[in-house]
Write an enzyme that holds these catalytic residues in place. Structure first.
Site, short mmCIF file in Angstrom:
data_model
loop_
_atom_site.label_atom_id
_atom_site.label_comp_id
_atom_site.label_asym_id
_atom_site.label_seq_id
_atom_site.Cartn_x
_atom_site.Cartn_y
_atom_site.Cartn_z
N HIS A 20 42.38 -45.52 -32.03
CA HIS A 20 41.79 -46.35 -30.97
C HIS A 20 42.67 -46.28 -29.72
O HIS A 20 42.18 -46.41 -28.60
CB HIS A 20 41.65 -47.81 -31.43
CG HIS A 20 40.38 -48.05 -32.18
ND1 HIS A 20 39.46 -49.00 -31.82
CD2 HIS A 20 39.87 -47.43 -33.27
CE1 HIS A 20 38.44 -48.96 -32.66
NE2 HIS A 20 38.66 -48.03 -33.55
N ASP A 123 40.12 -53.39 -26.28
CA ASP A 123 39.48 -52.80 -27.45
C ASP A 123 38.49 -53.78 -28.08
O ASP A 123 38.66 -55.00 -28.00
CB ASP A 123 40.57 -52.43 -28.48
CG ASP A 123 40.04 -51.57 -29.60
OD1 ASP A 123 40.24 -50.35 -29.54
OD2 ASP A 123 39.39 -52.11 -30.54
N ALA A 350 48.86 -32.52 -35.59
CA ALA A 350 48.63 -31.24 -34.90
C ALA A 350 48.31 -31.49 -33.43
O ALA A 350 47.65 -32.49 -33.11
CB ALA A 350 47.44 -30.53 -35.54
N ASN A 371 36.29 -39.10 -31.86
CA ASN A 371 37.06 -38.36 -30.84
C ASN A 371 37.06 -36.87 -31.14
O ASN A 371 36.93 -36.04 -30.24
CB ASN A 371 38.50 -38.88 -30.78
CG ASN A 371 38.52 -40.34 -30.36
OD1 ASN A 371 38.00 -40.68 -29.31
ND2 ASN A 371 39.07 -41.19 -31.20
N GLU A 375 35.74 -33.81 -28.91
CA GLU A 375 36.66 -32.72 -28.55
C GLU A 375 36.13 -31.36 -29.01
O GLU A 375 36.31 -30.36 -28.32
CB GLU A 375 38.05 -33.01 -29.16
CG GLU A 375 38.76 -34.14 -28.43
CD GLU A 375 39.86 -34.83 -29.25
OE1 GLU A 375 40.37 -34.23 -30.21
OE2 GLU A 375 40.20 -35.99 -28.91
#
Ligand code: UDP
Length: 495
Positions: A20, A123, A350, A371, A375
């Protein structure tokens, strides 16, 4: 620093979990890019996830900084440094982290008061902040970590309870009232939607706080899920802005991409980058399950065998399971893959943005974390979908059924983020999904082509005149207007 008339000052308050924090911090950095003064409030340990990015932005002259508060570890009986809901957080400690967070509420409210922002972006897991903002007479904007489709699908289940009609847990039912005919099973629903629990209550509170907020922000863009964007706004009756892909917009150069999260820069040149650069275009699979997942040994074996048998080169982001046979197995597997040069294991974290944009990557095996979905779309890559927890099974519907840029491995059962669950996806199923994802025939007309088209749309969304760019401009304009009218009222002479 004294701000000029009409210039905006903001506070961003992320939740205490990496996945988040990352998109909300990217959003905060975008506001600073648009000359809004930004203070991000978080605890010391959580700040380490993004401080490098903030330092980079500050060195570029952007008005952004972090305000660190102390997590009350001693007060709630936690060791120092355990202050986030992450993959290594011991399960029994999570209630105490929640206790610490509720103690911090007062500290946050005082900061809102003292720093005098013109608006706050908080949030979804800070529902109290809508009342805190109201007390100060400023707008609260809520950050959602999910997709418009996932939020719309959850609403459909809450409203129509279609899962109660199904006879068996594995029977399919349609999610009513949505723009597409999406089918799920009861087993694929989050537990809090299947039958009420404490989390159901929390989600209800969050929804109420969203309705009272000025609006919500999503890491999404119009062309990615336009029907669900419209649908969501109509069912909620609130304003909402998709300003994604935020990772692309906020991390424009390699330095930004490398600074994100816990990546270690020095590993880059000698390690995965060199290995990837030696591989043919679109030939390598990227296999990752986000920042919060750990698999049991039995599942790690199935993944390893499937990857080895697939004949494709791969990068696998993997986590050890604190000793035991699983760790030995993985170390031996890594050794074998090094010798054959077929696979590269990355332990722990990573540099995902850098890896995805490498031309050698041809597709992902992903848990459908939102996400990561955004991406991969941005990188123009098709996905083998393997949903696990949170709203992943809804995201899979978007990727596979709506956008048709993914193939499912066939995961059947939702589980909690900090549990192994009972399902083990077999090597044959994983192998079949990988084979369809990476097949040559796909090249011409299928998933890969659509993923590439969406990548173009993603890049257009953040350019001048693009939907996310327009949303950002419009939101900032509205917030300035609110500030100006507030200032005018304050300076108006009393009749
Ligand atoms: N991420 C990364 N490296 C990792 C794991 C995750 O950079 O090894 C980033 C990823 O790029 C994404 C976020 O962390 O921005 C993970 O969010 P997502 O919603 O995909 O999954 P979650 O971690 O919430 O399960």
């Amino acid at each position: 620093m004294e701000k000029k008339k009409g210039e905006l000052k903001s506070i961003f308050l992320p939740f205490l979990s990496t996945s988040h924090i990352i998109p909300l911090v990217d959003m905060a950095r975008l506001f600073a890019l648009h000359d809004v003064d930004v203070t991000i409030i978080t605890t010391a340990h959580n700040a380490t996830v993004f401080q490098k990015s903030i330092d980079l932005d500050a060195s570029r002259g952007r008005p952004i900084r972090t305000h660190v508060v102390n997590f009350p570890a001693a007060q709630v009986g936690l060791p120092v440094g355990i202050e986030a809901f992450n993959v290594d957080t011991p399960r029994e400690m999570t209630p105490r982290i929640y206790m610490g967070l509720s103690l911090l509420q007062q500290v946050f409210e005082k900061l809102f008061h003292d720093l005098q922002p013109d608006f706050i972006v908080t949030d979804m897991f800070h529902p109290w902040s809508v009342d805190a903002a109201a007390k100060l007479g400023i707008p609260r904007i809520m950050f959602h970590g999910a997709s418009y489709l996932a939020r719309s699908a959850a609403h459909s289940v809450e409203q129509y309870a279609p899962h109660l009609e199904a006879k068996f847990d594995t029977d399919k039912f349609v999610l009513p009232g949505l723009p597409d005919n999406l089918e799920m099973t009861r087993l694929q629903l989050p537990d809090w939607l299947r039958s009420p629990n404490q989390y159901t209550e929390l989600m209800r509170t969050i929804k109420q706080s969203e309705k009272k907020s000025y609006g919500s922000l999503f890491n999404s863009f119009y062309d990615l899920e336009s029907a669900y964007y419209e649908h969501y706004k109509s069912i909620m009756g609130t304003k909402s802005w998709g300003i994604g892909p935020v990772s692309l917009w906020a991390n424009q150069d390699a330095q930004d991409k490398a600074a994100r999260g816990y990546a270690k820069e020095e590993e880059e040149k000698e390690g995965w980058l060199k290995w990837l650069n030696s591989k043919a275009e679109s030939s390598v699979l990227y296999v990752s399950f986000g920042s919060m997942n750990k698999f049991p040994y039995s599942q790690l074996v199935e993944i390893a065998r499937a990857l080895e048998d697939s004949g494709h080169d791969f990068i696998w982001v993997v986590r050890k399971n604190d000793g035991g046979e699983g760790d030995n197995f993985l170390e031996e597997f890594e050794k074998r893959m090094k010798e054959s040069n077929k696979g590269y294991l990355i332990w722990g974290w990573a540099p995902q943005l850098l890896i995805l944009e490498n031309p050698a990557i041809g597709g992902l095996v992903t848990h459908c974390g939102w996400n990561t979905v955004v991406e991969s779309v941005n990188a123009g890559l098709p996905m083998a979908t393997w949903p696990l927890f949170a709203e992943h099974f809804f995201n899979e519907k978007l990727v596979v059924d709506v956008l048709k840029i993914g193939v499912p491995v066939g995961a059947k059962e939702w589980r909690n983020w900090n549990e192994f669950g009972s399902e083990v996806v077999k090597r044959e199923e994983i192998g079949n999904a990988i084979a369809s994802l990476m097949s040559e025939e796909e090249e011409d007309g299928g998933m890969r082509k659509r993923a590439k088209e969406l990548s173009v749309a993603a890049k257009s969304a953040i350019k001048v005149g693009g939907s996310s760019h327009n949303n950002m401009k419009e939101l900032i304009r509205e917030l300035k207007e609110i500030k100006l009218s507030k200032e005018a009222q304050e300076t108006a002479p009393n009749p």
